[in-house]
Write an enzyme that holds these catalytic residues in place. Sequence first.
Site, PDB file in Angstrom:
ATOM      1  N   GLY A   1      -1.689  -9.657   0.666  1.00 19.05           N
ATOM      2  CA  GLY A   1      -0.671 -10.598   1.147  1.00 19.05           C
ATOM      3  C   GLY A   1       0.400 -10.859   0.088  1.00 19.05           C
ATOM      4  O   GLY A   1       0.733  -9.990  -0.720  1.00 19.05           O
TER       5      GLY A   1
ATOM      6  N   ASP B   1      -5.887   0.492   3.979  1.00 15.97           N
ATOM      7  CA  ASP B   1      -5.404   0.445   2.590  1.00 15.97           C
ATOM      8  C   ASP B   1      -6.273   1.332   1.708  1.00 15.97           C
ATOM      9  O   ASP B   1      -5.780   2.123   0.906  1.00 15.97           O
ATOM     10  CB  ASP B   1      -5.428  -0.997   2.045  1.00 15.97           C
ATOM     11  CG  ASP B   1      -4.325  -1.856   2.646  1.00 15.97           C
ATOM     12  OD1 ASP B   1      -3.889  -1.531   3.768  1.00 15.97           O
ATOM     13  OD2 ASP B   1      -3.909  -2.835   2.004  1.00 15.97           O
TER      14      ASP B   1
ATOM     15  N   THR C   1       0.841  -1.205   0.000  1.00 20.01           N
ATOM     16  CA  THR C   1       0.000   0.000   0.000  1.00 20.01           C
ATOM     17  C   THR C   1       0.873   1.252   0.000  1.00 20.01           C
ATOM     18  O   THR C   1       0.601   2.215  -0.727  1.00 20.01           O
ATOM     19  CB  THR C   1      -0.929   0.012   1.246  1.00 20.01           C
ATOM     20  OG1 THR C   1      -1.664  -1.202   1.266  1.00 20.01           O
ATOM     21  CG2 THR C   1      -1.883   1.181   1.211  1.00 20.01           C
TER      22      THR C   1
ATOM     23  N   GLU D   1      -3.599  -3.057  -6.225  1.00 19.54           N
ATOM     24  CA  GLU D   1      -2.808  -3.657  -5.138  1.00 19.54           C
ATOM     25  C   GLU D   1      -3.310  -5.062  -4.834  1.00 19.54           C
ATOM     26  O   GLU D   1      -4.524  -5.288  -4.739  1.00 19.54           O
ATOM     27  CB  GLU D   1      -2.913  -2.797  -3.867  1.00 19.54           C
ATOM     28  CG  GLU D   1      -2.001  -3.356  -2.765  1.00 19.54           C
ATOM     29  CD  GLU D   1      -2.268  -2.828  -1.365  1.00 19.54           C
ATOM     30  OE1 GLU D   1      -2.797  -1.718  -1.203  1.00 19.54           O
ATOM     31  OE2 GLU D   1      -1.913  -3.575  -0.413  1.00 19.54           O
ATOM     32  N   GLY D   2      -2.387  -5.988  -4.640  1.00 21.80           N
ATOM     33  CA  GLY D   2      -2.751  -7.350  -4.259  1.00 21.80           C
ATOM     34  C   GLY D   2      -3.089  -7.439  -2.776  1.00 21.80           C
ATOM     35  O   GLY D   2      -3.270  -6.430  -2.079  1.00 21.80           O
TER      36      GLY D   2
ATOM     37  N   ASN E   1      11.819  -2.362   0.132  1.00 22.61           N
ATOM     38  CA  ASN E   1      11.177  -1.350   0.976  1.00 22.61           C
ATOM     39  C   ASN E   1      11.581  -1.541   2.429  1.00 22.61           C
ATOM     40  O   ASN E   1      11.411  -2.626   2.989  1.00 22.61           O
ATOM     41  CB  ASN E   1       9.654  -1.491   0.808  1.00 22.61           C
ATOM     42  CG  ASN E   1       8.909  -0.444   1.592  1.00 22.61           C
ATOM     43  OD1 ASN E   1       9.354   0.699   1.700  1.00 22.61           O
ATOM     44  ND2 ASN E   1       7.774  -0.821   2.141  1.00 22.61           N
TER      45      ASN E   1
ATOM     46  N   SER F   1      -9.048  -7.072   3.864  1.00 25.71           N
ATOM     47  CA  SER F   1      -9.457  -7.645   5.147  1.00 25.71           C
ATOM     48  C   SER F   1      -8.702  -6.946   6.269  1.00 25.71           C
ATOM     49  O   SER F   1      -7.575  -6.486   6.080  1.00 25.71           O
ATOM     50  CB  SER F   1      -9.156  -9.146   5.158  1.00 25.71           C
ATOM     51  OG  SER F   1      -7.805  -9.382   4.823  1.00 25.71           O
TER      52      SER F   1
ATOM     53  N   LYS G   1      -8.181  -2.389  -5.161  1.00 25.16           N
ATOM     54  CA  LYS G   1      -7.742  -3.564  -4.397  1.00 25.16           C
ATOM     55  C   LYS G   1      -8.913  -4.539  -4.455  1.00 25.16           C
ATOM     56  O   LYS G   1     -10.035  -4.191  -4.048  1.00 25.16           O
ATOM     57  CB  LYS G   1      -7.395  -3.116  -2.971  1.00 25.16           C
ATOM     58  CG  LYS G   1      -7.047  -4.256  -2.041  1.00 25.16           C
ATOM     59  CD  LYS G   1      -5.987  -3.874  -1.013  1.00 25.16           C
ATOM     60  CE  LYS G   1      -5.797  -5.012  -0.036  1.00 25.16           C
ATOM     61  NZ  LYS G   1      -4.434  -5.146   0.463  1.00 25.16           N
TER      62      LYS G   1
HETATM   63  N1  LIG Z   1       9.066   2.777   3.647  1.00 24.39           N
HETATM   64  C1  LIG Z   1       8.293   2.755   4.731  1.00 24.39           C
HETATM   65  N2  LIG Z   1       8.590   3.588   5.764  1.00 24.39           N
HETATM   66  C2  LIG Z   1       7.843   3.597   6.892  1.00 24.39           C
HETATM   67  N3  LIG Z   1       6.781   2.802   7.100  1.00 24.39           N
HETATM   68  C3  LIG Z   1       6.446   1.956   6.106  1.00 24.39           C
HETATM   69  C4  LIG Z   1       7.175   1.890   4.885  1.00 24.39           C
HETATM   70  N4  LIG Z   1       6.593   0.957   4.100  1.00 24.39           N
HETATM   71  C5  LIG Z   1       5.559   0.468   4.804  1.00 24.39           C
HETATM   72  N5  LIG Z   1       5.462   1.055   6.002  1.00 24.39           N
HETATM   73  C6  LIG Z   1       4.485   0.750   7.066  1.00 24.39           C
HETATM   74  O1  LIG Z   1       4.515  -0.665   7.270  1.00 24.39           O
HETATM   75  C7  LIG Z   1       3.194  -1.172   7.477  1.00 24.39           C
HETATM   76  C8  LIG Z   1       2.881  -2.209   6.391  1.00 24.39           C
HETATM   77  O2  LIG Z   1       2.870  -1.556   5.125  1.00 24.39           O
HETATM   78  P1  LIG Z   1       1.660  -1.741   4.101  1.00 24.39           P
HETATM   79  O3  LIG Z   1       0.363  -1.591   4.810  1.00 24.39           O
HETATM   80  O4  LIG Z   1       1.922  -0.848   2.948  1.00 24.39           O
HETATM   81  O5  LIG Z   1       1.867  -3.292   3.724  1.00 24.39           O
HETATM   82  P2  LIG Z   1       1.066  -4.173   2.664  1.00 24.39           P
HETATM   83  O6  LIG Z   1       2.063  -4.997   1.955  1.00 24.39           O
HETATM   84  O7  LIG Z   1       0.224  -3.274   1.860  1.00 24.39           O
HETATM   85  O8  LIG Z   1       0.162  -5.147   3.555  1.00 24.39           O
HETATM   86  P3  LIG Z   1      -1.221  -5.881   3.155  1.00 24.39           P
HETATM   87  O9  LIG Z   1      -0.889  -7.273   2.729  1.00 24.39           O
HETATM   88  O10 LIG Z   1      -2.000  -5.831   4.429  1.00 24.39           O
HETATM   89  O11 LIG Z   1      -1.896  -5.105   2.069  1.00 24.39           O
HETATM   90  C9  LIG Z   1       2.275   0.049   7.457  1.00 24.39           C
HETATM   91  O12 LIG Z   1       2.094   0.499   8.776  1.00 24.39           O
HETATM   92  C10 LIG Z   1       3.059   1.084   6.669  1.00 24.39           C
HETATM   93  O13 LIG Z   1       2.736   2.417   6.980  1.00 24.39           O
HETATM   94  C1  LIG Z   2      -4.919  -8.798   7.034  1.00 22.73           C
HETATM   95  C2  LIG Z   2      -3.797  -8.434   6.080  1.00 22.73           C
HETATM   96  N1  LIG Z   2      -3.555  -7.025   6.195  1.00 22.73           N
HETATM   97  C3  LIG Z   2      -4.110  -8.825   4.628  1.00 22.73           C
HETATM   98  C4  LIG Z   2      -4.361 -10.312   4.465  1.00 22.73           C
HETATM   99  C5  LIG Z   2      -3.107 -11.119   4.515  1.00 22.73           C
HETATM  100  C6  LIG Z   2      -3.387 -12.591   4.430  1.00 22.73           C
HETATM  101  C7  LIG Z   2      -2.163 -13.447   4.407  1.00 22.73           C
HETATM  102  C8  LIG Z   2      -2.502 -14.894   4.368  1.00 22.73           C
HETATM  103  C9  LIG Z   2      -1.297 -15.786   4.274  1.00 22.73           C
HETATM  104  O1  LIG Z   2      -0.568 -15.736   3.276  1.00 22.73           O
HETATM  105  O2  LIG Z   2      -1.035 -16.556   5.210  1.00 22.73           O
HETATM  106  N2  LIG Z   2      -5.295  -8.119   4.191  1.00 22.73           N
HETATM  107  C10 LIG Z   2      -5.316  -7.204   3.137  1.00 22.73           C
HETATM  108  O3  LIG Z   2      -4.289  -6.933   2.513  1.00 22.73           O
HETATM  109  O4  LIG Z   2      -6.433  -6.680   2.868  1.00 22.73           O
HETATM  110 MG   LIG Z   3      -1.855  -3.151   1.725  1.00 21.17          MG
END
Ligand SMILES: Nc1ncnc2c1ncn2[C@@H]1O[C@H](COP(=O)(O)OP(=O)(O)OP(=O)(O)O)[C@@H](O)[C@H]1O
Ligand SMILES: C[C@H](N)[C@@H](CCCCCC(=O)O)NC(=O)O
Ligand SMILES: [Mg+2]
Length: 242
Positions: free
Chosen positions: A128, A63, A23, A125-126, A185, A48, A44
């Site tokens: 997980g 997100d 995200t 965005e995907g 990242n 969840s 997205k």
């Molecule tokens: N470069 C960064 N600097 C500071 N914080 C970050 C950075 N990248 C991500 N974060 C923080 O790390 C956490 C996880 O990031 P993010 O929510 O973007 O992950 P995600 O891969 O989108 O997860 P999900 O599978 O839930 O969609 C968040 O709190 C986000 O603000």
């Molecule tokens: C709750 C998390 N933040 C995320 C879901 C992650 C599931 C991971 C499942 C797995 O691979 O074990 N949800 C989401 O990106 O909307």
């Molecule tokens: Mg995300």
Amino acid sequence: MDVFPLQIPGFMVVGTDTDVGKTFVSAAIARQLTAEGVRTGVYKPACSGSVADESTGQPCWQDVELLRQAIGATELPTERICPQTFHAPLAPPVAAEKEGRQIDETLLLEGVRWWESQVEFLIVEGVGGVLCPLSSQQLIVDFAEKLQYPLLIVARAGLGTINHSLLTIEVLQQRGLTIAGLILNDVDPELSDESRLSNAEQIQKWTSVPVLSFVPFDWQSNLLRYQTQDRIDWRQLSQDLL
Ligand SMILES: Nc1ncnc2c1ncn2[C@@H]1O[C@H](COP(=O)(O)OP(=O)(O)OP(=O)(O)O)[C@@H](O)[C@H]1O
Ligand SMILES: C[C@H](N)[C@@H](CCCCCC(=O)O)NC(=O)O
Ligand SMILES: [Mg+2]
């Protein structure tokens, strides 16, 4: 496998895991494109894990909020960015089941199709990692295969990322998908370790997928191209991959 190509260019942002910064990175790209005057959409397929909104106390999805802010579409309904939201922080079909619901397969694709007539460029965005279940019928990689967008892989910057990155690349390549590049990242400075200095080089040794960018912790501006620090022209990059 049915494909579902859209008439507008874009990227799908996938991860080596949940919480790697998909995200954060998607929002940074969408913000840059919007600031460049490109009408940009964000999507997205399912989300969840709700949190309570600070002012209203109502459940919201971070997100969705961050993606909405990135394109400056404050009035856009949540359903346009993500038509299927669930409260439990679990893989979407598991979170859905907890609410006595199921993922609507048709809506996953109808939701993305809506953007086609609205914008010039779309960031999807995907959820997980690439083998995370999206529904009872498909994994994120299956959805990526239908969408046919070039993929940006977000990976953690620190120790363990060589393995996670190469595993992800291997799965995507086995499906014949186009990978635009990998973004390292820095999600957590506490995890700071010396692997950060050699991870990009190691990933480049074992795969031809380019490391596109290294995003420092708390980076608040446009992503810069790894090594050269040039601005990344996202539209050009997507065009180069057609
Ligand atoms: N470069 C960064 N600097 C500071 N914080 C970050 C950075 N990248 C991500 N974060 C923080 O790390 C956490 C996880 O990031 P993010 O929510 O973007 O992950 P995600 O891969 O989108 O997860 P999900 O599978 O839930 O969609 C968040 O709190 C986000 O603000
Ligand atoms: C709750 C998390 N933040 C995320 C879901 C992650 C599931 C991971 C499942 C797995 O691979 O074990 N949800 C989401 O990106 O909307
Ligand atoms: Mg995300």
